[in-house]
Design a protein around this motif. Sequence first.
Motif, mmCIF file in Angstrom:
data_model
loop_
_atom_site.group_PDB
_atom_site.id
_atom_site.type_symbol
_atom_site.label_atom_id
_atom_site.label_comp_id
_atom_site.label_asym_id
_atom_site.label_seq_id
_atom_site.Cartn_x
_atom_site.Cartn_y
_atom_site.Cartn_z
ATOM 1 N N MET A 134 -95.998 37.096 3.661
ATOM 2 C CA MET A 134 -94.542 37.223 3.639
ATOM 3 C C MET A 134 -94.160 38.653 4.007
ATOM 4 S SD MET A 134 -93.720 34.175 2.890
ATOM 5 C CE MET A 134 -91.945 34.479 2.870
ATOM 6 N N ARG A 135 -93.097 38.790 4.791
ATOM 7 C CA ARG A 135 -92.608 40.108 5.188
ATOM 8 C C ARG A 135 -91.130 40.225 4.830
ATOM 9 N NH1 ARG A 135 -95.371 41.095 11.179
ATOM 10 N NH2 ARG A 135 -97.555 40.880 10.479
ATOM 11 N N GLU A 136 -90.799 41.283 4.128
ATOM 12 C CA GLU A 136 -89.412 41.478 3.707
ATOM 13 C C GLU A 136 -88.527 41.855 4.897
ATOM 14 O OE1 GLU A 136 -88.278 42.996 -0.383
ATOM 15 O OE2 GLU A 136 -90.109 44.131 0.044
ATOM 16 N N LYS A 141 -86.401 38.417 0.682
ATOM 17 C CA LYS A 141 -86.351 39.481 -0.314
ATOM 18 C C LYS A 141 -87.409 39.264 -1.392
ATOM 19 C CE LYS A 141 -82.755 41.450 1.565
ATOM 20 N NZ LYS A 141 -82.862 42.785 2.214
ATOM 21 N N LYS A 142 -88.118 40.341 -1.723
ATOM 22 C CA LYS A 142 -89.168 40.292 -2.733
ATOM 23 C C LYS A 142 -88.582 40.555 -4.122
ATOM 24 C CE LYS A 142 -93.631 42.532 -3.779
ATOM 25 N NZ LYS A 142 -94.569 43.581 -3.281
ATOM 26 N N ILE A 143 -89.052 39.795 -5.112
ATOM 27 C CA ILE A 143 -88.601 39.954 -6.492
ATOM 28 C C ILE A 143 -89.828 39.988 -7.392
ATOM 29 C CG2 ILE A 143 -87.156 39.013 -8.332
ATOM 30 C CD1 ILE A 143 -85.738 37.326 -6.179
ATOM 31 N N MET A 144 -89.916 40.961 -8.265
ATOM 32 C CA MET A 144 -91.020 41.056 -9.220
ATOM 33 C C MET A 144 -90.564 40.490 -10.568
ATOM 34 S SD MET A 144 -93.455 42.309 -7.430
ATOM 35 C CE MET A 144 -94.634 42.427 -8.801
ATOM 36 N N GLN A 210 -83.765 35.926 -13.513
ATOM 37 C CA GLN A 210 -83.506 36.873 -12.436
ATOM 38 C C GLN A 210 -82.018 36.943 -12.087
ATOM 39 O OE1 GLN A 210 -86.212 38.781 -11.453
ATOM 40 N NE2 GLN A 210 -86.909 37.608 -13.231
ATOM 41 N N THR A 211 -81.648 37.979 -11.357
ATOM 42 C CA THR A 211 -80.272 38.137 -10.899
ATOM 43 C C THR A 211 -79.868 36.911 -10.080
ATOM 44 O OG1 THR A 211 -80.531 40.538 -10.786
ATOM 45 C CG2 THR A 211 -78.696 39.578 -9.571
ATOM 46 N N ALA A 212 -78.698 36.380 -10.379
ATOM 47 C CA ALA A 212 -78.244 35.167 -9.705
ATOM 48 C C ALA A 212 -76.728 35.107 -9.724
ATOM 49 C CB ALA A 212 -78.847 33.931 -10.384
ATOM 50 N N CYS A 213 -76.189 34.084 -9.105
ATOM 51 C CA CYS A 213 -74.747 33.816 -9.139
ATOM 52 C C CYS A 213 -74.444 32.932 -10.348
ATOM 53 C CB CYS A 213 -74.299 33.069 -7.889
ATOM 54 S SG CYS A 213 -74.951 33.668 -6.327
ATOM 55 N N VAL A 214 -73.215 32.958 -10.812
ATOM 56 C CA VAL A 214 -72.799 31.984 -11.804
ATOM 57 C C VAL A 214 -72.936 30.585 -11.208
ATOM 58 C CG1 VAL A 214 -70.820 31.086 -13.096
ATOM 59 C CG2 VAL A 214 -71.264 33.540 -13.054
ATOM 60 N N TRP A 215 -72.482 30.428 -9.970
ATOM 61 C CA TRP A 215 -72.646 29.181 -9.209
ATOM 62 C C TRP A 215 -72.438 29.509 -7.739
ATOM 63 C CZ3 TRP A 215 -68.573 26.695 -6.327
ATOM 64 C CH2 TRP A 215 -68.970 25.487 -5.719
ATOM 65 N N THR A 216 -73.221 28.865 -6.900
ATOM 66 C CA THR A 216 -73.002 29.018 -5.462
ATOM 67 C C THR A 216 -73.513 27.797 -4.719
ATOM 68 O OG1 THR A 216 -73.345 30.395 -3.506
ATOM 69 C CG2 THR A 216 -75.200 30.222 -5.037
ATOM 70 N N PRO A 217 -72.782 27.324 -3.728
ATOM 71 C CA PRO A 217 -73.292 26.267 -2.853
ATOM 72 C C PRO A 217 -73.933 26.830 -1.581
ATOM 73 C CG PRO A 217 -70.932 26.494 -2.526
ATOM 74 C CD PRO A 217 -71.329 27.529 -3.543
ATOM 75 N N PHE A 218 -73.860 28.147 -1.395
ATOM 76 C CA PHE A 218 -74.272 28.771 -0.134
ATOM 77 C C PHE A 218 -75.375 29.808 -0.342
ATOM 78 C CE2 PHE A 218 -69.572 28.003 0.384
ATOM 79 C CZ PHE A 218 -69.707 26.842 1.144
ATOM 80 N N PHE A 223 -77.976 35.822 -1.629
ATOM 81 C CA PHE A 223 -78.439 37.046 -0.977
ATOM 82 C C PHE A 223 -77.446 38.207 -1.140
ATOM 83 C CE2 PHE A 223 -81.529 34.212 0.610
ATOM 84 C CZ PHE A 223 -82.620 34.988 0.993
ATOM 85 N N TYR A 224 -76.218 37.900 -1.488
ATOM 86 C CA TYR A 224 -75.240 38.960 -1.790
ATOM 87 C C TYR A 224 -75.759 39.858 -2.898
ATOM 88 C CZ TYR A 224 -71.101 41.069 -3.962
ATOM 89 O OH TYR A 224 -70.210 41.944 -4.540
ATOM 90 N N HIS A 225 -76.481 39.288 -3.856
ATOM 91 C CA HIS A 225 -76.974 40.048 -5.007
ATOM 92 C C HIS A 225 -78.306 40.745 -4.729
ATOM 93 C CE1 HIS A 225 -73.872 38.279 -7.590
ATOM 94 N NE2 HIS A 225 -74.090 37.161 -6.935
ATOM 95 N N TYR A 226 -78.861 40.530 -3.546
ATOM 96 C CA TYR A 226 -80.158 41.131 -3.215
ATOM 97 C C TYR A 226 -80.099 41.937 -1.919
ATOM 98 C CZ TYR A 226 -82.252 38.346 -6.911
ATOM 99 O OH TYR A 226 -82.583 37.807 -8.137
ATOM 100 N N ARG A 227 -78.928 42.501 -1.644
ATOM 101 C CA ARG A 227 -78.797 43.336 -0.442
ATOM 102 C C ARG A 227 -79.686 44.560 -0.562
ATOM 103 N NH1 ARG A 227 -72.186 43.226 0.343
ATOM 104 N NH2 ARG A 227 -72.064 41.148 1.260
#
Length: 227
Positions: A134-136, A141-144, A210-218, A223-227
């Motif tokens: 895998m390449r970032e 996006k990589k998450i530990m 992990q960091t996430a949205c309250v809810w998202t269909p998209f 990825f907004y939270h992992y810029r």
Amino acid sequence: MNIKKKIARLILKFVLGFVAFVLLYALSAFIFSIWTVNKEPGTSNDVAIYILTNGDHTDIVLPVKTAVIDWSKELSYQNTIAKDTTNKYLAIGWGDKGFYLNTPTWADLKFSTAFKAAFALSTSAIHATYYRDMRENNDCKKIMISDEQYKRMVAFIDSSFKRNAAGKVINIKTNANYGNDDAFYEAKRKYNMFYTCNTWANNALKAGGQTACVWTPFDRGIFYHYR
């Protein structure tokens, strides 16, 4: 004349109602997508996972083998065309079965497929793809995460598979593979406009703390939270 007016009014009400629904849906998706569910604090970095998007759909990418689980025991390399046992990562995505098997590109999308998916009228599937590495980048996006968080994420993903009477995952025999290293499996729950492939991926991140949205269909919400 009165009948024509009544019909015109009904059509106008339907159109306005539809437009209002679309706007409310879009606004809700925007608000709940940028509303952050924060990552659990003070945890160790034991396992590297990834989130991967093709521009519309999010996969959760996991190491094939860890102390927690060996995915290849159930999602066998033998279910892929290449049967390449040197692949070290497995991308798992959940989605509408009709989209997965009958819509290789957006140009192939049929109204019937989209309608059934939007209104939970078809079944779902899990798409599992093996990767060598895998390449970032902007789409990956990589998450530990810690072993304990990974166990919870694994439990969430594992619970999404439909199983046969013997408790085994059900491989879907198809020629609709996207490449030489992927396979499809029967899954639980039905896709709909409120629970999409990206909602599932977002919930997997939540399950793993992990960091996430309250809810998202998209995918853009995730990825907004992992810029």
